[in-house]
Structures are given as structure tokens and as C-alpha cells.
Design an enzyme around this catalytic site. Structure first.
Site, PDB file in Angstrom:
ATOM      1  N   GLY A 217       0.943 -12.418  -4.636  1.00  0.00           N
ATOM      2  CA  GLY A 217      -0.209 -11.897  -3.901  1.00  0.00           C
ATOM      3  C   GLY A 217      -0.312 -10.400  -4.079  1.00  0.00           C
ATOM      4  CG  ASN A 218      -3.549  -8.229  -3.744  1.00  0.00           C
ATOM      5  OD1 ASN A 218      -3.986  -7.907  -2.664  1.00  0.00           O
ATOM      6  ND2 ASN A 218      -4.214  -9.022  -4.582  1.00  0.00           N
ATOM      7  NE  ARG A 219       1.073  -2.175   0.222  1.00  0.00           N
ATOM      8  CZ  ARG A 219       1.019  -0.845   0.217  1.00  0.00           C
ATOM      9  NH1 ARG A 219       1.297  -0.189  -0.891  1.00  0.00           N
ATOM     10  NH2 ARG A 219       0.700  -0.176   1.303  1.00  0.00           N
ATOM     11  CB  ALA A 284      -7.291  -6.851  -3.729  1.00  0.00           C
TER      12      ALA A 284
END
Ligand code: C5P
Length: 403
Positions: A217-219, A284
Site C-alpha cells: 500500500g502507501n501512506r 494515490a
């Protein structure tokens, strides 16, 4: 630190007699915490539901219940309190507003402290009704609300759900956060200038599964995209939110489409885009995904794991929208403007919003520092603002490309 919109604002809170009156305590608490000065006026029946002492303690001010204050000296010095209060206020909010008080206000009655004050008001009036389903849906109440709205007052319509009576339906006081967002928007001078516009917003990260329990995933928290969706809704737009995994709250009136992966997001966006006037792509989206997600949990006993990744589709680049305008986001760490402008033209966008990651901006935080770059090359660098305030500035620019 940024200045909160509520900082130094003078707010009158009117509370009327219904069970939702207990929620007024949360409203006062939040307003004062954010720097507003609050004075509360109660109707006589509101006192049956919430103690004036509760609200005076939370607002650090006296609470008015009687039109003719009991501590009035010689009958003169406090006799124009309603005029003084009305002139003092930057805004008056009535939450909850009963159908009785709504009816009185719509006919100009001044038969108690609250309704008297309303007749003298110069500042914006915001009304958040609450009632049981049949009372709320009573045609006379609907007519009164319509009348008040036509007169330029702001109505925060109630939500549907379980009611204190045990019935279920329309009439539940709007969520306190939505009430505060609406007040913030009005104090900032925004109007329902996106009415009639259909806006599709993407938000949050995407998760790309490695196996049934692990993912890449990402932040991204979704805060920026959710703020855009909420502001767009409050400014009158019909909003659809396509969200990757996120725990942000949203309003029930926003059409929510939850997705998990980039390809899930691509499918929904391609299906929805032509129904909308504008796509704001703030998600994102993960650039990569594992070539294959394992169907069983990968065991650590197998030793070092090598993950082979393939490229995800670039949603924006693959969109062939005919009428829909498209706004993209860019997060750059070097040659920011140059790279963002390249993205604007490569992805054939109508506008791009450049995020500058930092301690107070970018991922996870409530503030952001963005630069809006238009198709004609003009860039507008915004200062550090809350994500809600940034969202409103972005939407004001977006509105221009929809005209
Ligand atoms: O090229 P980059 O990922 O930096 O571009 C960011 C913009 O492109 C964002 O608006 C993002 O939502 C969008 N994007 C996309 N599909 C991807 C990756 C990013 O639409 N696979």
C-alpha cells in the site's frame, strides 16, 4: 501553525427543545476548542433537554433563556440584549431547530428569547432541523424550510436513520462534523456555487494483494480527497467518491464506491466518468502490483521472498473522456513545477494540483501546501492551509474550468 477559520469568530448558538439538544454541547465544545467565542440562547423547552449550566460551562459565557433577563437592573440596562447580541455575531447557528421554532422564524414571530434575537440578526443564519420522521416530513414544515432557504438562510438538512422514538427515517440532526464544516464554509464566504455540477473524486491509497493477508500500500490517508468530496457536496455538487481503503468520515449524501486495488479503481472510474462533469483524481494509485497474488498465505519457512511486480495501468492516461474535465494530482520531491507541468500535458489534464510533501503537508496530516497549475501554464501557490481550506481553493479554480 495555521489560523483556524473559527479563531476569533463570534457565534450565536440557538438551541431548541428536542432530544438532539444534548448534541449542542458537542457543538459548543468544538467551536470553543477551535477558537470561536460562543454565546448560547435557549428556548424555554430546550431547558427540558439540556441544562443551561452545561452550555454556560462549555461556552464560558452566560446563557440566555429569558427574553426579559431576571437580573435586569431597573428595567433598562439589559433590555436591548437581543440587539446587542445580534450586532455582535458573525453568524448564528440554530442546532437543533424544532419544527415549532422553524415555523415561528419563517413567519417572523418574536415570542421568546431565541426567536426575538433572530428577527434582529444581521449576520448569516444557519438552521439545522431535527424532528421525528412524520413531524419533519409534514408539508408545512417543508414549506417553511423552503421559504427560509429562499430568503437566503442556510439549511443543514437532517439525516435519515434511527430516531429517538424508535421509528426510522428522515429527521435526525445532521452529523456534528457536517454542521461544523458547513459553518466553516459559510464563515469563509463560500456559497453553493457548484449546484448542478456532478463531480467524481478519487481518494486514498490502493492496496495490491501479495497473499490473503498481506498487501502493498502507501501512506495516503484519503484526507485530501475526502475534504474535496465534502466541500464539493457542501457547495451544492452531486458527489461520487471512489475511495481506496481509508478510515476518513464522509457524509451520507456522498455516493461512496469503495475499491481496493488500482485495477478496481480503474474499473469504477471508467464506468462513472462520463456521468460526471469533472473528475478530481486525488487518489494515490499504486504504480505496481505483484504479478500474482498467492491464494494461500506465504509461509516464512520458505525463506527469503522475492516479489515480482508488474506495472499498474495509469488510470488518468488511459481515460478517454469526451466531455468530462479532469484534474490530476502530483507529488514531487524535485523539479516540482517542471515535473507537474509535464504530467499535466502527458496525461492531457485540465489542471494539476502539486503536493509538496513535508512535516505539515502531504500524507496523513490535516494541513497541506499545494500549488495549482492550470492548463495555460499559470500556477497558483497556496500557503499552508487545512486540507478543507485547500480543497475549497482547488474547487474554486476547478469551477472556472467548468464554466
Ligand atoms: O504519475 P503520477 O503517479 O505521479 O501521477 C499522479 C496522478 O496520476 C494522480 O492524480 C493519480 O491519482 C494518478 N494516477 C493514476 N493511475 C496510476 C497512478 C497515478 O491515475 N496508476
Amino acid at each position: 501553525m495555521i489560523k483556524d477559520t473559527f479563531q476569533g469568530k463570534k457565534i450565536l448558538l440557538g438551541v431548541t427543545g428536542c432530544i438532539a439538544a444534548y448534541k449542542s454541547g458537542f457543538i459548543v465544545r468544538e467551536l470553543t476548542k477551535r477558537g470561536a467565542e460562543v454565546r448560547v440562547v435557549l428556548t424555554p423547552s430546550a431547558v427540558e433537554f439540556i441544562a443551561p449550566l452545561t452550555l454556560s460551562s462549555l461556552s464560558h459565557n452566560d446563557v440566555v433563556v429569558n427574553t426579559f433577563p431576571v437580573n435586569q437592573k431597573n428595567g433598562t440596562d439589559l433590555s436591548t440584549w437581543h440587539i446587542d447580541y445580534a450586532l455582535w455575531a458573525d453568524l448564528m447557528l440554530i442546532a437543533p431547530a424544532t419544527i415549532n421554532t422553524i415555523a415561528k422564524i419563517s413567519y417572523g414571530f418574536a415570542d421568546n428569547a431565541l426567536t426575538t434575537l433572530v428577527t434582529a440578526l444581521r449576520s448569516p443564519l444557519v438552521i439545522a432541523p431535527a424532528a421525528d420522521v412524520d413531524m419533519y416530513n409534514n408539508p408545512i414544515n417543508k414549506e417553511n424550510l423552503l421559504k427560509l432557504e429562499k430568503l437566503g438562510h442556510h439549511i443543514i438538512y437532517p439525516e435519515s436513520g434511527e430516531l429517538a422514538s424508535g421509528l426510522s427515517g428522515e429527521g435526525r440532526l445532521a452529523d456534528v462534523n457536517k454542521i461544523l464544516d458547513t459553518v466553516e464554509l459559510i464563515l469563509s464566504g463560500y456559497k453553493k456555487d457548484l449546484s448542478g455540477k456532478k463531480i467524481l473524486v478519487s481518494a486514498g491509497p490502493t492496496y495490491e494483494d501479495i497473499d490473503p493477508v498481506r498487501f502493498i500500500g502507501n501512506r495516503s490517508s484519503g484526507k485530501m480527497g475526502y475534504a474535496i468530496a465534502k466541500s464539493a457536496y457542501l457547495r451544492g455538487a452531486d458527489v461520487t467518491l471512489v475511495s481506496g481503503p481509508s478510515s476518513q468520515n464522509f457524509y451520507p449524501e456522498i455516493k461512496m464506491m469503495k475499491v481496493r486495488s488500482a485495477s478496481g479503481m480503474e474499473q469504477v472510474i471508467k464506468k462513472e466518468i462520463e456521468k460526471n462533469d469533472l473528475l478530481i483524481m486525488s487518489a494515490a494509485v499504486s504504480d505496481f502490483r505483484p504479478v500474482k497474488a498467492a491464494s494461500n498465505k506465504i509461509k516464512k519457512e520458505k525463506g527469503i521472498m522475492e516479489l515480482k511486480m508488474s506495472l499498474n495501468p495509469d488510470i488518468l492516461s488511459s481515460i478517454k473522456a469526451k466531455k468530462t474535465k479532469v484534474i490530476g494530482f502530483a507529488l514531487e520531491t524535485e523539479n516540482e513545477i517542471k515535473n507537474a507541468k509535464k504530467k499535466l500535458s502527458d496525461k492531457n489534464l485540465d489542471m494539476i494540483v502539486l503536493n509538496s510533501p513535508g512535516k505539515e503537508s502531504g500524507f496523513e496530516v490535516d494541513t497541506n501546501r499545494v500549488t495549482i497549475i492550470r492548463k495555460d501554464g499559470k500556477s497558483i501557490k497556496l500557503p499552508l492551509l487545512s486540507k478543507f481550506q485547500s480543497a475549497n481553493k482547488i474547487l474554486s479554480e476547478a469551477k472556472k474550468i467548468l464554466e
